[in-house]
Design an enzyme around this catalytic site. Structure first.
Site, mmCIF file in Angstrom:
data_model
loop_
_atom_site.group_PDB
_atom_site.id
_atom_site.type_symbol
_atom_site.label_atom_id
_atom_site.label_comp_id
_atom_site.label_asym_id
_atom_site.label_seq_id
_atom_site.Cartn_x
_atom_site.Cartn_y
_atom_site.Cartn_z
ATOM 1 N N CYS A 1 6.561 5.518 7.542
ATOM 2 C CA CYS A 1 6.709 4.766 6.292
ATOM 3 C C CYS A 1 6.266 5.667 5.136
ATOM 4 O O CYS A 1 6.259 6.887 5.269
ATOM 5 C CB CYS A 1 5.964 3.435 6.336
ATOM 6 S SG CYS A 1 4.166 3.516 6.281
ATOM 7 N N ASN B 1 1.698 5.654 5.365
ATOM 8 C CA ASN B 1 1.117 5.494 6.702
ATOM 9 C C ASN B 1 -0.151 4.636 6.673
ATOM 10 O O ASN B 1 -1.090 4.879 7.405
ATOM 11 C CB ASN B 1 0.861 6.865 7.340
ATOM 12 C CG ASN B 1 0.541 6.825 8.820
ATOM 13 O OD1 ASN B 1 -0.222 7.647 9.305
ATOM 14 N ND2 ASN B 1 1.110 5.905 9.556
ATOM 15 N N CYS C 1 0.424 0.904 5.964
ATOM 16 C CA CYS C 1 0.854 -0.498 6.105
ATOM 17 C C CYS C 1 1.855 -0.667 7.248
ATOM 18 O O CYS C 1 1.507 -1.099 8.335
ATOM 19 C CB CYS C 1 1.486 -1.016 4.804
ATOM 20 S SG CYS C 1 0.368 -1.089 3.395
ATOM 21 N N ARG C 2 3.108 -0.315 6.964
ATOM 22 C CA ARG C 2 4.175 -0.627 7.912
ATOM 23 C C ARG C 2 4.146 0.209 9.185
ATOM 24 O O ARG C 2 4.235 -0.334 10.293
ATOM 25 C CB ARG C 2 5.537 -0.476 7.215
ATOM 26 C CG ARG C 2 5.739 -1.509 6.128
ATOM 27 C CD ARG C 2 6.960 -1.258 5.303
ATOM 28 N NE ARG C 2 6.706 -0.172 4.343
ATOM 29 C CZ ARG C 2 7.623 0.296 3.508
ATOM 30 N NH1 ARG C 2 8.847 -0.198 3.521
ATOM 31 N NH2 ARG C 2 7.309 1.249 2.656
ATOM 32 N N SER C 3 4.044 1.531 9.056
ATOM 33 C CA SER C 3 4.090 2.353 10.278
ATOM 34 C C SER C 3 2.854 2.177 11.163
ATOM 35 O O SER C 3 2.993 2.168 12.392
ATOM 36 C CB SER C 3 4.373 3.824 9.957
ATOM 37 O OG SER C 3 3.417 4.378 9.092
ATOM 38 N N ASP D 1 7.988 -3.434 1.890
ATOM 39 C CA ASP D 1 6.663 -2.852 1.670
ATOM 40 C C ASP D 1 5.739 -3.944 1.132
ATOM 41 O O ASP D 1 5.948 -4.448 0.034
ATOM 42 C CB ASP D 1 6.760 -1.702 0.670
ATOM 43 C CG ASP D 1 5.445 -0.943 0.517
ATOM 44 O OD1 ASP D 1 4.411 -1.402 1.037
ATOM 45 O OD2 ASP D 1 5.467 0.126 -0.121
#
Length: 162
Positions: free
Chosen positions: A10, A13, A15-17, A129
């Site tokens: 993401c 690195n 939040c999402r990943s 996001d």
């Protein structure tokens, strides 16, 4: 058998990943497949390198029984294209950045994908996001990432005959 490398990517690195890494690792443990995989996450930006995932990300994951506290953000490096089999982008922008970064040599083994290619029922192309929004956005992202990771694992189990 060599382990199957999966790297989730993401922006920073945090939040999402990291969520995808935690969810995917949990699915692997539940199905007794962890020994077959090398799983990590990275960001296209190094602005949060060394930091733990965002507290809201950790809270959303912990509510589902997943501990992300030991993860630390890092920036993707060219060697990742050689070490991992699958680079999984959280959105189209990350996918485009990965395509532009991909080295042109024979040692590159990574194929590039967007996570939500593996969750067509969601009818989404990008994992949103949540960083600038409220906590419920992190919870929604967790649900979206969970669906993508389940589809990804199903695909990889079939592809690699696990």
């Amino acid at each position: 058998m060599e382990r199957i490398g999966v790297l989730f990517v993401c922006t920073g690195n945090i939040c999402r990943s990291p969520t995808a890494q935690g969810v995917f690792e949990q699915l692997l443990r539940e199905q007794g497949l962890a020994r077959h995989f090398l799983v990590d996450s990275a960001g296209v930006s190094g602005s949060h390198a060394g930091q733990a995932p965002d507290p809201r990300t950790q809270q959303a994951a912990k509510a589902r029984g997943i501990d992300l506290s030991k993860q630390r953000a890092r920036k993707i490096k060219l060697d990742d294209f050689r070490q991992f089999d699958y680079l999984i982008a959280m959105d189209e922008g990350h996918h485009e950045q990965l395509l532009s970064m991909r080295p042109e040599d024979d040692e590159v083994r990574a194929t590039l994908h967007r996570l939500l290619e593996f969750a067509p029922a969601l009818a989404l192309t990008d994992v949103p996001d949540p960083y600038y929004g409220p906590l419920n956005g992190f919870q929604r992202v967790f649900d979206i990432v969970d669906a993508g990771c389940r589809g990804l694992l199903l695909e990889l189990k079939q592809r690699h005959r696990l």
